[in-house]
Design a protein around this motif. Structure first.
Motif, PDB file in Angstrom:
ATOM      1  N   ARG A 273       0.273   1.568  -2.613  1.00 39.55           N
ATOM      2  CA  ARG A 273      -0.023   0.418  -3.731  1.00 39.55           C
ATOM      3  C   ARG A 273       0.990   0.507  -4.781  1.00 39.55           C
ATOM      4  O   ARG A 273       1.382   1.789  -5.198  1.00 39.55           O
ATOM      5  CB  ARG A 273      -1.409   0.555  -4.308  1.00 39.55           C
ATOM      6  N   LYS A 274       1.396  -0.579  -5.445  1.00 35.83           N
ATOM      7  CA  LYS A 274       2.279  -0.497  -6.516  1.00 35.83           C
ATOM      8  C   LYS A 274       1.552  -0.201  -7.746  1.00 35.83           C
ATOM      9  O   LYS A 274       2.244   0.222  -8.831  1.00 35.83           O
ATOM     10  CB  LYS A 274       2.845  -2.020  -6.396  1.00 35.83           C
ATOM     11  N   GLY A 275       0.273  -0.475  -7.994  1.00 37.91           N
ATOM     12  CA  GLY A 275      -0.359  -0.011  -9.105  1.00 37.91           C
ATOM     13  C   GLY A 275      -1.848   0.276  -8.534  1.00 37.91           C
ATOM     14  O   GLY A 275      -2.240  -0.028  -7.791  1.00 37.91           O
ATOM     15  N   LYS A 276      -2.386   1.083  -9.663  1.00 43.06           N
ATOM     16  CA  LYS A 276      -3.832   1.285  -9.200  1.00 43.06           C
ATOM     17  C   LYS A 276      -4.777   0.418  -8.651  1.00 43.06           C
ATOM     18  O   LYS A 276      -5.592   0.608  -7.857  1.00 43.06           O
ATOM     19  CB  LYS A 276      -4.597   2.413 -10.522  1.00 43.06           C
ATOM     20  N   ASP A 277      -4.746  -0.652  -9.254  1.00 45.07           N
ATOM     21  CA  ASP A 277      -5.748  -1.900  -9.189  1.00 45.07           C
ATOM     22  C   ASP A 277      -5.224  -2.811  -7.961  1.00 45.07           C
ATOM     23  O   ASP A 277      -5.667  -4.201  -7.883  1.00 45.07           O
ATOM     24  CB  ASP A 277      -6.217  -2.442 -10.339  1.00 45.07           C
ATOM     25  N   ASP A 278      -4.022  -2.503  -7.885  1.00 45.67           N
ATOM     26  CA  ASP A 278      -3.330  -3.705  -6.812  1.00 45.67           C
ATOM     27  C   ASP A 278      -4.185  -3.939  -5.490  1.00 45.67           C
ATOM     28  O   ASP A 278      -4.498  -2.843  -4.653  1.00 45.67           O
ATOM     29  CB  ASP A 278      -2.063  -3.250  -6.426  1.00 45.67           C
ATOM     30  N   PRO A 279      -4.592  -5.070  -5.141  1.00 43.33           N
ATOM     31  CA  PRO A 279      -5.440  -5.265  -3.718  1.00 43.33           C
ATOM     32  C   PRO A 279      -4.711  -5.080  -2.666  1.00 43.33           C
ATOM     33  O   PRO A 279      -5.254  -4.894  -1.670  1.00 43.33           O
ATOM     34  CB  PRO A 279      -6.081  -6.447  -4.233  1.00 43.33           C
ATOM     35  N   VAL A 280      -3.301  -5.245  -2.780  1.00 39.78           N
ATOM     36  CA  VAL A 280      -2.560  -5.298  -1.657  1.00 39.78           C
ATOM     37  C   VAL A 280      -1.894  -4.154  -1.371  1.00 39.78           C
ATOM     38  O   VAL A 280      -1.316  -3.394  -2.285  1.00 39.78           O
ATOM     39  CB  VAL A 280      -1.509  -6.560  -1.929  1.00 39.78           C
ATOM     40  N   ARG A 281      -2.100  -3.410  -0.194  1.00 39.64           N
ATOM     41  CA  ARG A 281      -1.399  -1.982   0.240  1.00 39.64           C
ATOM     42  C   ARG A 281      -0.137  -2.467   0.814  1.00 39.64           C
ATOM     43  O   ARG A 281       0.117  -3.661   1.577  1.00 39.64           O
ATOM     44  CB  ARG A 281      -2.140  -1.463   1.260  1.00 39.64           C
ATOM     45  N   TRP A 282       0.960  -1.642   0.537  1.00 43.53           N
ATOM     46  CA  TRP A 282       2.152  -1.853   1.233  1.00 43.53           C
ATOM     47  C   TRP A 282       2.074  -0.752   2.561  1.00 43.53           C
ATOM     48  O   TRP A 282       1.891   0.168   2.362  1.00 43.53           O
ATOM     49  CB  TRP A 282       3.423  -1.191   0.433  1.00 43.53           C
ATOM     50  N   VAL A 283       2.584  -1.402   3.909  1.00 44.49           N
ATOM     51  CA  VAL A 283       2.260  -0.535   4.847  1.00 44.49           C
ATOM     52  C   VAL A 283       3.958  -0.344   5.492  1.00 44.49           C
ATOM     53  O   VAL A 283       4.530  -1.489   5.781  1.00 44.49           O
ATOM     54  CB  VAL A 283       1.537  -1.057   5.968  1.00 44.49           C
ATOM     55  N   TYR A 284       4.386   0.702   5.465  1.00 42.50           N
ATOM     56  CA  TYR A 284       5.651   0.763   5.903  1.00 42.50           C
ATOM     57  C   TYR A 284       5.822   1.237   7.312  1.00 42.50           C
ATOM     58  O   TYR A 284       5.219   2.508   7.577  1.00 42.50           O
ATOM     59  CB  TYR A 284       6.441   1.962   4.993  1.00 42.50           C
ATOM     60  N   LEU A 285       6.503   0.581   8.191  1.00 40.34           N
ATOM     61  CA  LEU A 285       6.742   1.347   9.479  1.00 40.34           C
ATOM     62  C   LEU A 285       7.979   1.704   9.770  1.00 40.34           C
ATOM     63  O   LEU A 285       8.841   1.511   8.923  1.00 40.34           O
ATOM     64  CB  LEU A 285       6.358   0.045  10.505  1.00 40.34           C
ATOM     65  N   ASP A 286       8.098   2.648  10.817  1.00 41.95           N
ATOM     66  CA  ASP A 286       9.355   3.244  11.035  1.00 41.95           C
ATOM     67  C   ASP A 286      10.541   2.157  12.144  1.00 41.95           C
ATOM     68  O   ASP A 286      11.474   2.676  12.606  1.00 41.95           O
ATOM     69  CB  ASP A 286       9.139   4.454  12.039  1.00 41.95           C
ATOM     70  N   ILE A 287      10.156   0.935  12.188  1.00 41.73           N
ATOM     71  CA  ILE A 287      10.871  -0.165  12.584  1.00 41.73           C
ATOM     72  C   ILE A 287      10.541  -1.443  11.767  1.00 41.73           C
ATOM     73  O   ILE A 287       9.636  -1.656  11.142  1.00 41.73           O
ATOM     74  CB  ILE A 287      10.557  -0.548  14.040  1.00 41.73           C
TER      75      ILE A 287
END
Lengths: 376, 376
Positions: A273-287
């Motif tokens: 997450r970009k901040g503690k309360d950010d509801p959106v997670r960033w998911v990084y894939l290997d492609i």
């Protein structure tokens, strides 16, 4: 995902990222398309996936091929295709490539301008030529803008000129855009082609072929019309406009034949997450976009994603690739949700990724090698 | 184009498409940057162009390196770089890649999230770590969105945690976006970093390094501020916010060092119109967005183009690449004009294409091989 692909992933757990493609599914798709449009000759759009096992299987099934370059012509020949089953379908070709294809026995060439027609007349004398016209791309998820094709007036003049140059004025082509989800798109285009046939007949040029292009859609996250619906719409329009004097019909499927035969297996590199309360997670894939998923540009093609945690609680995510380039972000606005349990190291599958993935992959952006490919 | 590149093109006329890059110009750019920011240590952003001759020359000049992947770490080591001169700057890394870099002697790692920090603590125990924060990218022609970096609050907590995990809480990084044409962008970011330094000092964590990232611009079609202007703006902000207690400064130039050292030589494949009276010609080159010119996406980076007919009458053009993909269109809205005399077969040069071209090239979309590379 076909049972064969699922079994391969389960038993072999190949290193990621990779494409696993079931060549039997390609053959099944070929059969379905044949059944839906029995009067059309299938020219597989090699650019969708030029892997040798696919070209060899389609050759054995009697398919013809639509090549975008002399290199693709060579790939078809290497897979056993006969040169007269290959259409050189790119309207933009170097003179040297036209000459090389002509020497290799290719007799069918596309064009959409006078300079290209002159090149073909000089370097492939006597060839069958077809002119690509501009048509509407409404309804396409990967529309084709004005890059290819010309206005009707120009097509008419150029087909007359083709005969004068000693070429065989064979037919007209169009393309309604890739991942075209509206059957109506074909109807409007066929009406334009029929007008050209009539006009040119009056000018003494008897065309014999309509090339309907490709664009037949694959199911990604949403249902799309079935191929039978496209077959019925196309045949309805053809008989409406050509009556009993049906010309030869050519179709150039790419995505439709190979798209749902393949699955990309990828590893989750990071969930953050970009901040503690950010509801959106960033998911990084290997492609990512530069590893082959180029059609996610503008979030145009939205692949379905399977994870080991499907069925559990989920939440909103932004999905990105592994490179240091921010343009390497796949989905930010398309309302993707993935399980809250998802962690780095998990394997995920991107479904229906058999088309327009492998060859797009950069040769090594950020040092990442192109994905591996398994044809089973 | 440097005289050496011009001479090479004139005398060797290498097959197109290709990149010709003057490694001496890279050395000159390195010296200019050293002079503009003498207190900063230069970590070359390898992803801009990882060619061995560039890495070797920069190693000889004493440069350090910013690697985006373990493969790039390996490329630096192969060029003679010492492992402690390599920063593993991607905030998204597989655990296996962190471990491999650690084994190879790399001691400096970036992160922007707790899961990544935990991975580094486990697989590179004791490493120096720096946290990337989110900053404004206003003024950048290739902005970096929110993909990398975290909010200040989170950065503060994570740097405290880094120490608790046995890592060395080394510093803070940011990136103002690539091809950043505003010197003010650095000033705002440095103010944020200084706040973090103060807060963390109060929490008992003494940071020692500010990583100012890259983004220093290259002249394409328009003038940009000189590197001295950036140096003055950065040093002004650093002294304003840090006074006499200046931390170590790291910069990560990529484009600035190699961009104007290279020229892409390309052949015109076709010049055509879509209709007889269409004022705009389409110019198709033998290199496009999938052949390496990926930064033309959204017409973000607008390369200057030289032709053999420059100086003669010109007219508006749309410029496209050679593939059958309509997305492979370079410039449609950026008011490019090229000579009316331009014809297929002409050679043109795309200037300042030494950065972010070669590795982006697809491994074979439409059958086209990646461009050749000549380092002279």
């Amino acid at each position: 995902m076909t049972p064969k692909v699922a079994q391969f992933l389960r038993e072999c757990a190949p290193a990621t990222p990779c494409l696993v493609l079931d060549v039997d599914r390609v053959a099944e798709n070929y059969a379905r398309l044949r059944a839906a449009l029995p009067l059309a000759r299938i020219y597989y759009a090699v650019k969708a996936n030029p892997a040798a096992p696919i070209l060899a299987r389609l050759t054995a099934l009697g398919s013809a091929f639509d090549a975008a370059s002399f290199e693709e012509v060579e790939a078809c020949l290497a897979a056993g295709a006969r040169p007269d089953s290959i259409s050189y379908g790119n309207t933009v070709k170097k003179a040297s490539a036209i000459a090389a294809a002509h020497r290799a026995g290719v007799t069918m060439f596309a064009f959409d301008s006078e300079p290209e027609l002159l090149k073909i007349a000089k370097h492939a004398p006597g060839a069958r030529v077809y002119c690509r016209i501009l048509v509407e791309n409404k309804g396409a998820e990967w529309p084709l803008s004005r890059k290819f094709g010309c206005e009707l007036d120009m097509a008419r003049e150029l087909m007359v000129k083709a005969g004068e140059l000693g070429l065989d004025p064979y037919g007209i082509s169009f393309h309604v855009g890739s991942q075209q989800t509206s059957t109506a798109a074909y109807e409007g285009a066929i009406a334009r082609v029929a007008m050209l046939f009539t006009d040119l007949k009056e000018a003494g040029v008897k065309l014999r072929m309509v090339n309907l292009g490709g664009g037949y859609p694959v199911r990604y996250r949403q249902e799309v019309p079935g191929i039978d619906d496209f077959g019925a719409a196309i045949m309805g329009a053809m008989t409406q406009h050509f009556g009993n004097d049906l010309p030869e019909m050519v179709i150039e499927p790419g995505r439709f034949l190979v798209g749902d035969a393949g699955v990309v297996s990828s590893e989750v590199v990071l969930v953050s997450r970009k901040g503690k309360d950010d509801p959106v997670r960033w998911v990084y894939l290997d492609i990512g976009r530069f590893g082959g998923l180029a059609e996610t540009e503008g979030e145009a093609i939205r692949y379905a994603i399977r994870t080991p945690h499907d069925g559990g609680a989920d939440g909103p995510v932004t999905i990105a690739g592994p490179t240091c380039d921010s343009a390497d972000t796949l989905y930010e606005k398309s309302n993707y949700r993935l399980p809250l349990a998802l962690r780095d190291g998990d394997r995920v599958e991107l479904l229906a990724t058999g088309a327009y993935v492998t060859t797009y992959a950069s040769q090594g952006f950020n040092g990442f090698q192109p994905l591996a490919e398994h044809y089973i």
